[in-house]
Design an enzyme around this catalytic site. Sequence first.
Site, PDB file in Angstrom:
ATOM      1  N   SER A  50       0.816  -1.217  -0.014  1.00 49.75           N
ATOM      2  CA  SER A  50      -0.137  -0.073  -0.146  1.00 49.75           C
ATOM      3  C   SER A  50       0.876   1.148  -0.154  1.00 49.75           C
ATOM      4  O   SER A  50       2.094   1.182   0.435  1.00 49.75           O
ATOM      5  CB  SER A  50      -0.768  -0.071   1.293  1.00 49.75           C
ATOM      6  N   ASP A  83      -0.854  -1.639  -4.318  1.00 49.96           N
ATOM      7  CA  ASP A  83      -2.279  -1.718  -3.875  1.00 49.96           C
ATOM      8  C   ASP A  83      -2.898  -0.343  -3.915  1.00 49.96           C
ATOM      9  O   ASP A  83      -2.134   0.753  -3.287  1.00 49.96           O
ATOM     10  CB  ASP A  83      -2.180  -2.286  -2.331  1.00 49.96           C
ATOM     11  N   HIS A  84      -3.843   0.008  -4.203  1.00 52.44           N
ATOM     12  CA  HIS A  84      -4.696   1.277  -4.196  1.00 52.44           C
ATOM     13  C   HIS A  84      -3.796   2.445  -4.709  1.00 52.44           C
ATOM     14  O   HIS A  84      -3.675   3.481  -3.672  1.00 52.44           O
ATOM     15  CB  HIS A  84      -5.309   1.463  -3.069  1.00 52.44           C
ATOM     16  N   ASP A 105      -6.392   2.954  -8.408  1.00 49.80           N
ATOM     17  CA  ASP A 105      -7.784   3.034  -7.889  1.00 49.80           C
ATOM     18  C   ASP A 105      -8.267   4.324  -8.279  1.00 49.80           C
ATOM     19  O   ASP A 105      -8.381   5.417  -7.498  1.00 49.80           O
ATOM     20  CB  ASP A 105      -7.861   2.747  -6.353  1.00 49.80           C
ATOM     21  N   ILE A 276      -6.194  -9.646   0.868  1.00 47.46           N
ATOM     22  CA  ILE A 276      -6.223  -9.877   2.396  1.00 47.46           C
ATOM     23  C   ILE A 276      -4.928  -9.332   3.172  1.00 47.46           C
ATOM     24  O   ILE A 276      -3.750  -9.365   2.817  1.00 47.46           O
ATOM     25  CB  ILE A 276      -5.922 -11.483   2.579  1.00 47.46           C
ATOM     26  N   ASP A 277      -5.378  -8.425   4.143  1.00 52.08           N
ATOM     27  CA  ASP A 277      -4.355  -7.483   4.896  1.00 52.08           C
ATOM     28  C   ASP A 277      -4.748  -7.733   6.196  1.00 52.08           C
ATOM     29  O   ASP A 277      -3.950  -8.407   7.180  1.00 52.08           O
ATOM     30  CB  ASP A 277      -4.431  -6.311   4.520  1.00 52.08           C
ATOM     31  N   THR A 278      -6.171  -7.645   6.514  1.00 48.00           N
ATOM     32  CA  THR A 278      -6.553  -7.662   8.063  1.00 48.00           C
ATOM     33  C   THR A 278      -6.027  -9.050   8.940  1.00 48.00           C
ATOM     34  O   THR A 278      -5.724  -9.106   9.857  1.00 48.00           O
ATOM     35  CB  THR A 278      -8.041  -7.557   8.059  1.00 48.00           C
TER      36      THR A 278
END
Length: 359
Positions: A50, A83-84, A105, A276-278
């Site tokens: 990220s 990511d994003h 994004d 998947i991060d959390t």
Amino acid sequence: MARITLRQLLDHAAERGYGVPAFNINNMEQGLAILEAARATDSPVILQVSRGARTYANDIMLAKIMEALELIYPEIPICIHQDHGNSVSTCLSAIQHGFTSVMMDGSLAEDAKTPTSYADNVAITREVARLAHMVGASIEGELGCLGSLETGAGDAEDGHGFEGRLDRSMLLTDPDEAERFVEETNVDALAVAIGTSHGAYKFARRPTSAVLAMDVIEKVHARLPHTHIVMHGSSSVPEEWQEVFNAHGGDMKETYGVPVDEIVRGIRHGVRKINIDTDLRLAAVAEFRRIAATQKSEFDPRKFLKPAMAAMTAVCRHRMEAFGTAGNASRIKVMAIAEMARRYASGDLAPSHGIACAA
Ligand code: G3H
Ligand code: 13P
Ligand code: ZN
């Protein structure tokens, strides 16, 4: 050395009908934990970074960690993905640091908070696709805003996501628009909005189809059978890890994630990348809490980090097995990014054409 592009990896996944978890990475421990699971299950991996991770760890540090992982695990195809991404420069600087894939994004403006118009999303995504493809890198776009169908709220607490409330039409990807979007932008993969959001608090109760709109995936896949679909906010927030976290001084309120079974159902309808991060954050920090609470005299960080890494590896293994990723690393013959650039330039890689990439 096996650095693979997202496009080649997801084309392989589509040919063989599996999904690939994309795990967020911020440090060495996450990298080693994910790659241990990949080695144990013979799975290709997507490591995604990220903007927050880039600020936390420094681009050079992250690039060196990726190089080290490639040397330690040469048999594993590794895709390194932004990511994003929120701007052209975020995406291009990622490629400069060796990323083989970027997410632009464009569903939100550069502030990562304000929803954009369809036309603005197309314009910036198409531009990043043009530039990324010139050097062979892949691109993921997003249509629709991630957020809860229960409350209409986004996930701005992660520093990424709209503020306030949106109505249902903006929280669900429109399948007709998706078809136009892929045609107009030339993305390799499409992230869809189906009621998932980032972080631990996705659903107040076990999700039903009213709040987790898997039917949208089926409709998008019916219109775009050759486009790789991406599910964001796809942690399952396992109850067993919530229990470890809460039993040792943590305070996580009752919450539900995306059931693994629903993701497996999505994979049958074109989902190829699952973000998947959390789940890894939760498993690792639950272990920190357990060690801190049960071994009160311990002050060697490695005594905290080793169990945390083992916990993350266990979560990764489970997802690799459930999504059918396991057993596929050794079947892929990695194509150099320069060869991908040549194929994009020759027009071989339009969204509707897969590439032969099985070993
Ligand atoms: O996009 C959401 C991911 O969970 C990354 O989160 O921005 O806190 O690193 P982050
Ligand atoms: P989770 O917060 O559900 O792990 O989602 C991560 C994600 O979508 C990163 O882009
Ligand atoms: Zn996401």
